[in-house]
Enzyme design. Structure first.
Site, PDB file in Angstrom:
ATOM      1  N   ASN A 185     -10.102  -0.176   0.362  1.00  0.00           N
ATOM      2  CA  ASN A 185      -8.643  -0.096   0.343  1.00  0.00           C
ATOM      3  C   ASN A 185      -8.140  -0.664  -0.988  1.00  0.00           C
ATOM      4  O   ASN A 185      -8.236  -1.864  -1.221  1.00  0.00           O
ATOM      5  CB  ASN A 185      -8.106  -0.897   1.538  1.00  0.00           C
ATOM      6  CG  ASN A 185      -6.591  -0.924   1.605  1.00  0.00           C
ATOM      7  OD1 ASN A 185      -5.908  -0.489   0.680  1.00  0.00           O
ATOM      8  ND2 ASN A 185      -6.076  -1.453   2.703  1.00  0.00           N
TER       9      ASN A 185
ATOM     10  N   CYS B 126       0.816  -1.219   0.000  1.00  0.00           N
ATOM     11  CA  CYS B 126       0.000   0.000   0.000  1.00  0.00           C
ATOM     12  C   CYS B 126       0.848   1.268   0.000  1.00  0.00           C
ATOM     13  O   CYS B 126       0.344   2.359  -0.262  1.00  0.00           O
ATOM     14  CB  CYS B 126      -0.936   0.008   1.197  1.00  0.00           C
ATOM     15  SG  CYS B 126      -1.982  -1.441   1.249  1.00  0.00           S
TER      16      CYS B 126
ATOM     17  N   HIS C 273      -3.491   7.007   3.261  1.00  0.00           N
ATOM     18  CA  HIS C 273      -3.882   5.689   2.752  1.00  0.00           C
ATOM     19  C   HIS C 273      -5.299   5.403   3.235  1.00  0.00           C
ATOM     20  O   HIS C 273      -5.657   5.711   4.366  1.00  0.00           O
ATOM     21  CB  HIS C 273      -2.904   4.621   3.270  1.00  0.00           C
ATOM     22  CG  HIS C 273      -3.276   3.253   2.825  1.00  0.00           C
ATOM     23  ND1 HIS C 273      -3.629   2.974   1.526  1.00  0.00           N
ATOM     24  CD2 HIS C 273      -3.384   2.076   3.505  1.00  0.00           C
ATOM     25  CE1 HIS C 273      -3.925   1.697   1.432  1.00  0.00           C
ATOM     26  NE2 HIS C 273      -3.782   1.129   2.610  1.00  0.00           N
TER      27      HIS C 273
HETATM   28  O1  UT7 Z   1      -3.621  -1.548   3.692  1.00  0.00           O
HETATM   29  C1  UT7 Z   1      -2.703  -1.934   4.672  1.00  0.00           C
HETATM   30  C2  UT7 Z   1      -3.125  -1.484   5.989  1.00  0.00           C
HETATM   31  N1  UT7 Z   1      -4.288  -2.204   6.461  1.00  0.00           N
HETATM   32  C3  UT7 Z   1      -4.852  -1.775   7.541  1.00  0.00           C
HETATM   33  O2  UT7 Z   1      -4.413  -0.762   8.063  1.00  0.00           O
HETATM   34  C4  UT7 Z   1      -5.970  -2.560   8.169  1.00  0.00           C
HETATM   35  C5  UT7 Z   1      -5.831  -2.465   9.678  1.00  0.00           C
HETATM   36  N2  UT7 Z   1      -6.834  -3.194  10.439  1.00  0.00           N
HETATM   37  C6  UT7 Z   1      -8.131  -2.821  10.464  1.00  0.00           C
HETATM   38  O3  UT7 Z   1      -8.556  -1.934   9.744  1.00  0.00           O
HETATM   39  C7  UT7 Z   1      -9.021  -3.504  11.457  1.00  0.00           C
HETATM   40  O4  UT7 Z   1      -8.246  -4.251  12.348  1.00  0.00           O
HETATM   41  C8  UT7 Z   1     -10.095  -4.446  10.809  1.00  0.00           C
HETATM   42  C9  UT7 Z   1     -11.134  -3.621  10.090  1.00  0.00           C
HETATM   43  C10 UT7 Z   1      -9.426  -5.399   9.844  1.00  0.00           C
HETATM   44  C11 UT7 Z   1     -10.802  -5.246  11.898  1.00  0.00           C
HETATM   45  O5  UT7 Z   1     -11.394  -4.365  12.839  1.00  0.00           O
HETATM   46  P1  UT7 Z   1     -11.192  -4.611  14.407  1.00  0.00           P
HETATM   47  O6  UT7 Z   1     -11.997  -3.616  15.121  1.00  0.00           O
HETATM   48  O7  UT7 Z   1      -9.699  -4.613  14.649  1.00  0.00           O
HETATM   49  O8  UT7 Z   1     -11.820  -6.015  14.591  1.00  0.00           O
HETATM   50  P2  UT7 Z   1     -11.142  -7.360  15.136  1.00  0.00           P
HETATM   51  O9  UT7 Z   1     -10.210  -7.916  14.112  1.00  0.00           O
HETATM   52  O10 UT7 Z   1     -10.597  -7.089  16.488  1.00  0.00           O
HETATM   53  O11 UT7 Z   1     -12.406  -8.280  15.252  1.00  0.00           O
HETATM   54  C12 UT7 Z   1     -13.485  -7.969  16.092  1.00  0.00           C
HETATM   55  C13 UT7 Z   1     -14.563  -9.012  15.883  1.00  0.00           C
HETATM   56  C14 UT7 Z   1     -14.046 -10.439  15.884  1.00  0.00           C
HETATM   57  O12 UT7 Z   1     -14.993 -11.231  16.529  1.00  0.00           O
HETATM   58  P3  UT7 Z   1     -14.753 -11.728  18.035  1.00  0.00           P
HETATM   59  O13 UT7 Z   1     -13.480 -12.509  17.991  1.00  0.00           O
HETATM   60  O14 UT7 Z   1     -14.628 -10.467  18.840  1.00  0.00           O
HETATM   61  O15 UT7 Z   1     -15.967 -12.537  18.304  1.00  0.00           O
HETATM   62  C15 UT7 Z   1     -13.983 -10.789  14.428  1.00  0.00           C
HETATM   63  O16 UT7 Z   1     -14.110 -12.173  14.200  1.00  0.00           O
HETATM   64  O17 UT7 Z   1     -15.174  -8.811  14.607  1.00  0.00           O
HETATM   65  C16 UT7 Z   1     -15.178 -10.054  13.898  1.00  0.00           C
HETATM   66  N3  UT7 Z   1     -15.089  -9.776  12.474  1.00  0.00           N
HETATM   67  C17 UT7 Z   1     -16.173  -9.553  11.703  1.00  0.00           C
HETATM   68  N4  UT7 Z   1     -17.481  -9.522  11.961  1.00  0.00           N
HETATM   69  C18 UT7 Z   1     -18.328  -9.257  10.960  1.00  0.00           C
HETATM   70  C19 UT7 Z   1     -13.982  -9.679  11.708  1.00  0.00           C
HETATM   71  N5  UT7 Z   1     -14.321  -9.381  10.445  1.00  0.00           N
HETATM   72  C20 UT7 Z   1     -15.671  -9.311  10.416  1.00  0.00           C
HETATM   73  C21 UT7 Z   1     -16.595  -9.032   9.393  1.00  0.00           C
HETATM   74  N6  UT7 Z   1     -17.895  -9.005   9.701  1.00  0.00           N
HETATM   75  N7  UT7 Z   1     -16.207  -8.775   8.123  1.00  0.00           N
END
Ligand code: UT7
Length: 332
Positions: free
Chosen positions: A289, A119, A259
């Site tokens: 993204n 990215c 980004h």
């Molecule tokens: O381009 C390069 C740079 N990329 C980035 O900067 C991305 C950085 N990361 C992020 O933007 C975020 O971490 C995400 C959007 C990927 C995830 O958000 P989060 O608030 O960090 O969520 P999490 O990974 O901590 O997950 C929270 C919950 C989990 O469930 P449990 O374990 O709490 O029950 C996940 O399984 O959300 C769940 N989850 C979803 N639920 C519904 C993860 N993806 C999804 C989804 N829909 N698509």
């Protein structure tokens, strides 16, 4: 003997971008994986993304963005002396994607190569172009950020498939007498954290075989939380470093182009830099993204819609797999 400094500045002569026609909404993703519109909107800010047609390649999108940039700059393809394409989804391992773009737009006088910095690729490529122009001011360089992430997404992994989209953005750089152009770039990398955001297979480490094809090794893997944390830190630090190098403060910046990975990341950066979110040009709600293309598309959009004036100071800041990051201060 005194060595005189002959370095020349590199200005942005024109920009262009291309987004595929097909829109994939959050509602559509609800039918593919266990997710929902509310989760995607509140956790990421993304409402829809563009997906390239199956036969539409990264170089097709890159060439379309390049044509728009040529038109915007008012120059001919033959005037381009170098094409640098930032991508992690090349049409093929080789030839490089920039060579395909060269053939598609008829830039017969260009030297062509790709840059792989995920990215962050567009800013890495922009800085390479700036350095070339610094010592060879006669060069006109086409810099492209283009990615077809839909071709390396695991459409069964809800942790990643909701985040990405396809597209391309381009900028044409040339020395302009009296112009400042790219003032400075702060860049960094950390290979120790490669495994928080990567595609493990498909390369020499784990070539795709009939035995491992079911493991989908050639698709994106991401530790979202760790990536989030690193992205905030790297983008805040590199922004501050670039401002310091340029000898200016954030208040002098008229537009910040970050980004486009996650609205919450951008809000946190705005807080930490003590700057209003209004200063940030955002389009992740519409495009998600798009990797190397994201900041390039946003720059083109901002240049067209925010009425940049000569002398305006713009901050671009990116973060991606590698890890890689960069921030550039540009004077329009
Ligand atoms: O381009 C390069 C740079 N990329 C980035 O900067 C991305 C950085 N990361 C992020 O933007 C975020 O971490 C995400 C959007 C990927 C995830 O958000 P989060 O608030 O960090 O969520 P999490 O990974 O901590 O997950 C929270 C919950 C989990 O469930 P449990 O374990 O709490 O029950 C996940 O399984 O959300 C769940 N989850 C979803 N639920 C519904 C993860 N993806 C999804 C989804 N829909 N698509």
């Amino acid at each position: 003997m005194l060595i005189q400094n002959h370095t020349a500045s590199a200005s942005i002569l024109g920009t262009g971008s291309y987004l595929p026609e097909r829109i994939m909404t959050n509602a559509e993703l609800e039918k593919m994986v266990d997710t929902n519109d509310e989760w995607i909107r509140t956790r990421t800010g993304i409402q829809e993304r563009r997906i390239a047609a199956p036969n539409e390649t990264t170089s097709d999108m890159a060439a379309a963005a390049a044509r728009a940039a040529l038109e915007n700059a008012g120059i001919e393809a033959q005037e381009i002396s170098m094409i640098i394409c930032a991508t992690v989804t090349p049409d093929m391992f080789f030839p490089n994607t920039a060579c395909f773009v060269q053939a598609k737009i008829g830039a017969t006088n260009a030297v062509c190569f790709d840059v792989s910095a995920a990215c962050s690729g567009f800013l890495y490529a922009l800085e390479i172009a700036r350095q070339f122009i610094a010592v060879s001011p006669e060069k006109t360089i086409l810099v492209i950020g283009a990615d077809k992430l839909s071709s390396i997404v695991n459409w069964e992994d809800r942790n990643t498939c909701v985040l990405f989209g396809d597209g391309a953005g381009a900028a044409i750089l040339r020395h302009r007498a009296g112009g400042s152009g790219i003032i400075t770039t702060s860049m960094g990398s950390d290979g120790k954290l490669a495994d928080i955001l990567y595609t493990p297979g498909g390369g020499s480490a784990a070539p795709t075989t009939s035995e491992n094809v079911s493991e989908k090794l050639a698709t994106i893997r991401m530790n979202g939380r760790e990536t989030y944390k690193q992205a905030v830190k790297a983008m805040v630090d590199s922004s501050q470093q670039a401002l310091l190098q340029a000898g200016i403060t954030i208040d002098q910046i008229s537009c910040i182009i970050p980004h486009q990975a996650n609205l919450r990341i951008i809000e946190t950066i705005a807080n930490r830099l003590h700057v209003s979110l209004d200063k940030f040009h955002l389009n992740l709600d519409r495009f998600g993204n798009t990797s190397a293309a994201a900041v390039a598309i946003a720059l083109d959009e901002a240049a067209r819609t925010r009425n940049f004036k000569q002398g305006d100071l713009i901050l671009l800041v990116v973060f991606g797999g590698g890890l890689t990051w960069a921030a550039s201060v540009i004077q329009w």
